[in-house]
Design a protein around this motif. Structure first.
Motif, mmCIF file in Angstrom:
data_model
loop_
_atom_site.group_PDB
_atom_site.id
_atom_site.type_symbol
_atom_site.label_atom_id
_atom_site.label_comp_id
_atom_site.label_asym_id
_atom_site.label_seq_id
_atom_site.Cartn_x
_atom_site.Cartn_y
_atom_site.Cartn_z
ATOM 1 N N GLN A 230 6.040 -22.700 36.038
ATOM 2 C CA GLN A 230 7.224 -22.252 36.905
ATOM 3 C C GLN A 230 8.188 -23.555 37.180
ATOM 4 O OE1 GLN A 230 4.700 -21.382 40.430
ATOM 5 N NE2 GLN A 230 5.250 -19.288 40.539
ATOM 6 N N HIS A 231 7.336 -24.742 36.770
ATOM 7 C CA HIS A 231 8.171 -25.846 36.725
ATOM 8 C C HIS A 231 9.128 -25.941 35.696
ATOM 9 C CE1 HIS A 231 9.222 -30.264 37.895
ATOM 10 N NE2 HIS A 231 9.083 -30.318 36.348
ATOM 11 N N LEU A 232 8.740 -25.618 34.322
ATOM 12 C CA LEU A 232 9.494 -25.758 33.214
ATOM 13 C C LEU A 232 10.496 -24.698 33.420
ATOM 14 C CD1 LEU A 232 6.328 -25.774 30.522
ATOM 15 C CD2 LEU A 232 8.010 -27.827 31.199
ATOM 16 N N PHE A 233 10.095 -23.552 33.915
ATOM 17 C CA PHE A 233 11.308 -22.808 33.949
ATOM 18 C C PHE A 233 12.370 -23.072 34.867
ATOM 19 C CE2 PHE A 233 8.646 -19.171 31.861
ATOM 20 C CZ PHE A 233 9.581 -18.712 30.972
ATOM 21 N N TRP A 234 12.153 -23.643 36.032
ATOM 22 C CA TRP A 234 13.048 -24.414 37.001
ATOM 23 C C TRP A 234 13.840 -25.402 36.142
ATOM 24 C CZ3 TRP A 234 13.419 -29.464 38.738
ATOM 25 C CH2 TRP A 234 14.304 -29.666 39.727
#
Length: 318
Positions: A160-164
């Motif tokens: 989720q953080h990487l996609f953010w």
């Protein structure tokens, strides 16, 4: 499930938007792309699943073939989709992958779905970093491998953080150096997904029909031998089948001829040399085992619409 015979061909993000987001206020971030791409320079788009869910009902059961790669991170809700000729049910904390030119159909999405859909093409990925792994070498994009992974709590949070970060950097980019950072985050997501995939791999064989097995074996052989074997009959010989049969099965399974996959492997390798090295066109033609520069130039222009030097000048931004 009985799927309709007609297959919707979706070539790029704009066609995806027209098909799935037509007549809707839900769309991509219009302010995001300050860097405009010329033809063939690739694209990357990110859209929230909750936005797509509001419109997905009219596309239930519609079979499509996306001419680009898709990564879906499902953080909440349930989906049932057909990828290739197999039906999958995915729940929260899962990622699934749709390779280029793969048949795909949505059967059902729950109303509480949340997550991210990331779409990109091979040209965009090509510019990430030099000498990187090829897209068709990631296991989840291979026809004979399962196209999904189940994530732990920590892995879900990381993704989720990487996609953010990917989405954030994409929205903020103003230069091609900024765009390089976006590409690198895409690369990180794929490499992390591969690491998780490999850590969860079991010895159980993946269930494919005999025709799908033949196509998977053909694609693997093309990956291994495309530099020295450029004719369909050479691969048919390795697979002990008639060239016409191989071509028919490949076309039936993928929608494309067997020669298309050989040509695409060659053209991606040529683009890689043009963008990631300073080698001359003559040197690249020799590295790809073309008889002469002019034949290589004609081959490249036929598939891309540009000469090798035009492609390098148009797309290389170092």
């Amino acid at each position: 499930m009985s799927l309709p015979a007609k297959i919707k061909e979706i070539s790029d993000a704009q066609e995806f938007k027209q098909f799935y987001l037509e007549d809707s206020r839900y769309s991509y971030c219009e302010e995001c792309s300050n860097v405009e791409y010329s033809h063939g320079n690739g694209f990357l788009e990110i859209v929230a699943l909750e936005d797509l869910q509001k419109l997905h009902n009219k596309h239930i059961g519609h079979q499509a073939r996306r001419k680009f790669y898709s990564i879906i991170l499902l953080s909440a809700g349930e989906v049932t989709e057909v990828i290739g000729h197999q039906k999958y049910h995915f729940g929260p904390q899962s990622m699934y992958f749709i390779p280029e030119n793969q048949l795909h159909a949505i059967e059902s999405w729950s109303e509480d779905i949340k997550g991210i859909l990331c779409m990109f093409d091979a040209d965009y990925f090509l510019l990430c970093i030099k000498h990187q792994i090829k897209l068709n070498q990631f296991p989840f994009f291979q026809l004979d491998k399962a196209p999904y992974i189940k994530l732990s709590d920590r892995e879900t949070q990381m993704m989720q953080h990487l996609f953010w970060k990917l989405s954030s950097e994409k929205c903020q980019k103003k230069t091609f150096n900024d765009d390089l950072l976006v590409r690198m985050f895409l690369n990180i997501i794929l490499l992390e997904a591969e690491r998780i995939y490999n850590s969860h791999t079991t010895a159980q064989p993946y269930n494919l029909s005999r025709k799908e097995q033949l196509v998977a074996q053909f694609q693997l052989l093309v990956n291994q031998h495309f530099l020295e074997k450029k004719q369909v009959n050479e691969y048919a010989g390795l697979l002990h089948v008639h060239p016409h049969y191989l071509n028919d099965v490949v076309r039936e399974t993928t929608g494309f001829s067997a020669s298309y996959f050989i040509q695409q492997q060659l053209i991606q390798e040529a683009k890689s040399h043009l963008l990631q090295t300073n080698a001359t066109v003559s040197m690249i033609a020799a590295a790809l085992n073309f008889e002469d520069d002019s034949y290589f130039g004609r081959f490249f222009k036929k598939l891309t619409g540009l000469t090798p030097l035009q492609y390098r000048k148009q797309h290389k931004h170092q």
